[in-house]
Scaffold this motif. Structure first.
Motif, PDB file in Angstrom:
ATOM      1  N   VAL A  26       0.926  -1.285   0.081  1.00  0.00           N
ATOM      2  CA  VAL A  26       0.012  -0.119  -0.255  1.00  0.00           C
ATOM      3  C   VAL A  26       0.488   1.421  -0.048  1.00  0.00           C
ATOM      4  N   ALA A  27       2.421   1.726   0.897  1.00  0.00           N
ATOM      5  CA  ALA A  27       2.198   2.521   0.980  1.00  0.00           C
ATOM      6  C   ALA A  27       3.613   2.727  -0.434  1.00  0.00           C
ATOM      7  N   ALA A  28       3.338   1.772  -1.662  1.00  0.00           N
ATOM      8  CA  ALA A  28       3.805   2.239  -2.823  1.00  0.00           C
ATOM      9  C   ALA A  28       3.002   2.801  -3.505  1.00  0.00           C
ATOM     10  N   GLN A  29       1.371   2.684  -3.380  1.00  0.00           N
ATOM     11  CA  GLN A  29       0.016   3.252  -3.899  1.00  0.00           C
ATOM     12  C   GLN A  29      -0.111   3.822  -3.904  1.00  0.00           C
ATOM     13  N   ASP A  30      -0.669   5.127  -4.629  1.00  0.00           N
ATOM     14  CA  ASP A  30      -2.086   5.949  -4.021  1.00  0.00           C
ATOM     15  C   ASP A  30      -3.078   6.118  -3.563  1.00  0.00           C
ATOM     16  N   ASP A 152      -0.631   5.529   2.226  1.00  0.00           N
ATOM     17  CA  ASP A 152      -0.665   5.616  -0.060  1.00  0.00           C
ATOM     18  C   ASP A 152      -0.001   6.830   0.621  1.00  0.00           C
ATOM     19  N   SER A 153       0.895   7.143  -0.649  1.00  0.00           N
ATOM     20  CA  SER A 153       1.321   8.338  -0.973  1.00  0.00           C
ATOM     21  C   SER A 153       0.620   9.595  -0.282  1.00  0.00           C
ATOM     22  N   ASP A 154      -0.347   9.410  -0.951  1.00  0.00           N
ATOM     23  CA  ASP A 154      -0.860  10.995  -0.814  1.00  0.00           C
ATOM     24  C   ASP A 154      -1.240  10.912   0.670  1.00  0.00           C
ATOM     25  N   THR A 155      -1.467  10.351   1.751  1.00  0.00           N
ATOM     26  CA  THR A 155      -2.081  10.060   2.626  1.00  0.00           C
ATOM     27  C   THR A 155      -0.836  10.885   3.777  1.00  0.00           C
ATOM     28  N   ARG A 156      -0.310   9.246   3.760  1.00  0.00           N
ATOM     29  CA  ARG A 156       1.343   9.792   3.664  1.00  0.00           C
ATOM     30  C   ARG A 156       2.013  11.224   3.637  1.00  0.00           C
ATOM     31  N   ASP A 157       1.673  11.979   2.504  1.00  0.00           N
ATOM     32  CA  ASP A 157       2.794  13.281   2.242  1.00  0.00           C
ATOM     33  C   ASP A 157       1.451  14.070   3.526  1.00  0.00           C
ATOM     34  N   LEU A 158       0.548  13.907   3.119  1.00  0.00           N
ATOM     35  CA  LEU A 158      -0.502  14.772   3.910  1.00  0.00           C
ATOM     36  C   LEU A 158      -0.310  14.856   5.735  1.00  0.00           C
ATOM     37  N   VAL A 159      -0.189  13.130   6.118  1.00  0.00           N
ATOM     38  CA  VAL A 159       0.006  14.007   7.486  1.00  0.00           C
ATOM     39  C   VAL A 159       1.635  13.626   7.711  1.00  0.00           C
ATOM     40  N   LEU A 160       2.100  13.819   6.825  1.00  0.00           N
ATOM     41  CA  LEU A 160       4.403  14.554   7.028  1.00  0.00           C
ATOM     42  C   LEU A 160       4.169  15.778   7.197  1.00  0.00           C
ATOM     43  N   ALA A 214     -11.337  -0.245  12.726  1.00  0.00           N
ATOM     44  CA  ALA A 214     -10.033  -0.664  11.438  1.00  0.00           C
ATOM     45  C   ALA A 214      -8.949  -0.132  11.962  1.00  0.00           C
ATOM     46  N   LEU A 215      -8.599   0.910  12.470  1.00  0.00           N
ATOM     47  CA  LEU A 215      -7.204   1.395  13.181  1.00  0.00           C
ATOM     48  C   LEU A 215      -6.119   0.287  13.717  1.00  0.00           C
ATOM     49  N   SER A 216      -6.526  -0.230  14.532  1.00  0.00           N
ATOM     50  CA  SER A 216      -5.562  -1.724  15.051  1.00  0.00           C
ATOM     51  C   SER A 216      -5.574  -2.062  14.671  1.00  0.00           C
ATOM     52  N   THR A 217      -6.767  -2.729  13.306  1.00  0.00           N
ATOM     53  CA  THR A 217      -6.326  -3.551  12.586  1.00  0.00           C
ATOM     54  C   THR A 217      -4.967  -3.425  11.421  1.00  0.00           C
ATOM     55  N   MET A 218      -5.165  -2.435  11.580  1.00  0.00           N
ATOM     56  CA  MET A 218      -4.224  -1.755  10.047  1.00  0.00           C
ATOM     57  C   MET A 218      -2.736  -1.732  10.465  1.00  0.00           C
ATOM     58  N   LEU A 219      -2.595  -1.632  11.985  1.00  0.00           N
ATOM     59  CA  LEU A 219      -1.986  -1.168  13.039  1.00  0.00           C
ATOM     60  C   LEU A 219      -0.904  -2.607  12.952  1.00  0.00           C
ATOM     61  N   VAL A 220      -1.866  -3.097  12.943  1.00  0.00           N
ATOM     62  CA  VAL A 220      -0.835  -4.611  13.116  1.00  0.00           C
ATOM     63  C   VAL A 220      -0.938  -6.327  12.304  1.00  0.00           C
ATOM     64  N   GLY A 221      -1.461  -5.154  11.000  1.00  0.00           N
ATOM     65  CA  GLY A 221      -0.659  -6.277  10.242  1.00  0.00           C
ATOM     66  C   GLY A 221      -1.724  -6.284   9.266  1.00  0.00           C
ATOM     67  N   GLY A 222      -3.435  -6.175   9.315  1.00  0.00           N
ATOM     68  CA  GLY A 222      -4.587  -6.838   9.225  1.00  0.00           C
ATOM     69  C   GLY A 222      -4.869  -5.727   7.407  1.00  0.00           C
ATOM     70  N   VAL A 223      -4.109  -4.660   7.739  1.00  0.00           N
ATOM     71  CA  VAL A 223      -4.336  -4.186   6.827  1.00  0.00           C
ATOM     72  C   VAL A 223      -3.988  -3.058   6.602  1.00  0.00           C
ATOM     73  N   ALA A 224      -2.941  -3.113   5.187  1.00  0.00           N
ATOM     74  CA  ALA A 224      -2.026  -2.286   4.229  1.00  0.00           C
ATOM     75  C   ALA A 224      -0.740  -3.165   4.745  1.00  0.00           C
ATOM     76  N   ASP A 225       0.074  -2.357   5.142  1.00  0.00           N
ATOM     77  CA  ASP A 225       1.599  -2.770   5.708  1.00  0.00           C
ATOM     78  C   ASP A 225       1.404  -2.756   7.016  1.00  0.00           C
ATOM     79  N   GLY A 226       1.059  -3.264   8.334  1.00  0.00           N
ATOM     80  CA  GLY A 226       1.064  -2.722   9.584  1.00  0.00           C
ATOM     81  C   GLY A 226       2.058  -3.548  10.214  1.00  0.00           C
ATOM     82  N   PHE A 227       2.739  -3.547  11.434  1.00  0.00           N
ATOM     83  CA  PHE A 227       3.441  -3.436  12.134  1.00  0.00           C
ATOM     84  C   PHE A 227       2.930  -5.245  12.373  1.00  0.00           C
ATOM     85  N   ASP A 228       4.113  -5.888  12.539  1.00  0.00           N
ATOM     86  CA  ASP A 228       3.500  -6.760  13.315  1.00  0.00           C
ATOM     87  C   ASP A 228       3.785  -7.248  14.199  1.00  0.00           C
ATOM     88  N   LEU A 229       3.581  -7.541  15.615  1.00  0.00           N
ATOM     89  CA  LEU A 229       4.226  -7.014  16.862  1.00  0.00           C
ATOM     90  C   LEU A 229       5.047  -7.374  17.949  1.00  0.00           C
TER      91      LEU A 229
END
Length: 254
Positions: A26-30, A152-160, A214-229
């Motif tokens: 996902v990090a390589a997508q818009d 994704d690139s668009d959201t990442r740029d905004l957040v940063l 949705a947010l917690s699932t993303m963070l632990v890898g269930g959505v996009a490229d999340g963190f493993d434990l």
């Protein structure tokens, strides 16, 4: 909690000028591609909602802190920072509208937790307010920068962009160090205050994430490229290390 960053808190997971990160998944997508996944879209709406309310609360708090400023110049500096926070809020609000989310609804789930944090950590004076903005708020900013690396690139740029330092970092360091030089006893009180902020900020961040599926699932890898434990543990180690560096910059013991 105010979502601010400082010059010394860029984690290994985030781009720097000298060490570009190879993007995958996902990090390589818009946004257009990534948002086809409804769970990812829901996670991003949560993320932007939390950030938007954080920026709005930061505007309010800096305006309040300006009342404690000892000089007119200090008051004007905080007013300028408050204005910058409101502009960050506007960017997030506009983006939520652009992607079809209602900004107030996106922010609402985070109001109670963030307001609770601010009630529990209300500064008693000017210096405590500066330490809170510099130390306490930057912990949340570190967390969001870690998450941004997986968006994704668009959201990442905004957040940063909305995590850009508004000038509070240098201002806070100069004022706090000067106060400690004038009266070394101040350092002990502010060090205890900063440790309390660290604990409250981490607890609050964990509560916010745990309450949003949705947010917690993303963070632990269930959505996009999340963190493993294991990566979650490393992430909090990096956040703690950045906190220690900030304390040293203020002339305080972590």
């Amino acid at each position: 909690m105010r979502f601010m960053t400082t010059p010394d808190n860029t984690s290994d997971a985030v781009d720097t000028a000298d060490t570009p990160v190879a993007r995958t998944g996902v990090a390589a997508q818009d946004w257009a591609r990534a948002s086809a996944d409804p769970q990812y879209r829901a996670a991003v709406v949560d993320l932007l909602g939390a950030l938007a309310y954080g920026e709005l609360a930061a505007f309010e708090r800096l305006a309040e802190d300006a009342k404690l400023a000892p000089t007119l110049a200090d008051k004007a500096e905080l007013a300028k920072m408050a204005s910058a926070e409101f502009h960050h809020y506007e960017k997030l609000r506009d983006r939520l509208t652009e992607i079809g989310a209602e900004p107030t609804q996106a922010m609402e789930p985070f109001v109670a937790a963030l307001d609770g944090f601010h009630r529990q950590t209300a500064p008693s004076d000017w210096l405590e307010g500066l330490v809170k903005a510099y130390v306490g708020d930057s912990i949340a900013s570190d967390f969001y920068r870690e998450v941004a690396a997986r968006l994704d690139s668009d959201t990442r740029d905004l957040v940063l962009a909305v995590l850009d330092d508004t000038g509070h970092a240098t201002f806070a360091v100069e004022k706090v160090r000067a106060a400690i030089d004038a009266d070394p006893r101040v350092g002990g009180r502010l060090a205890l205050w900063a440790r309390r902020l660290m604990g409250e900020a981490l607890s609050q961040s964990q509560r916010v994430v745990a309450d949003r599926d949705a947010l917690s699932t993303m963070l632990v890898g269930g959505v996009a490229d999340g963190f493993d434990l294991a990566e979650v543990g490393k992430m909090f180690s990096r956040i703690t290390e950045a906190h220690t560096k900030r304390m040293a910059a203020l002339g305080l013991a972590a």
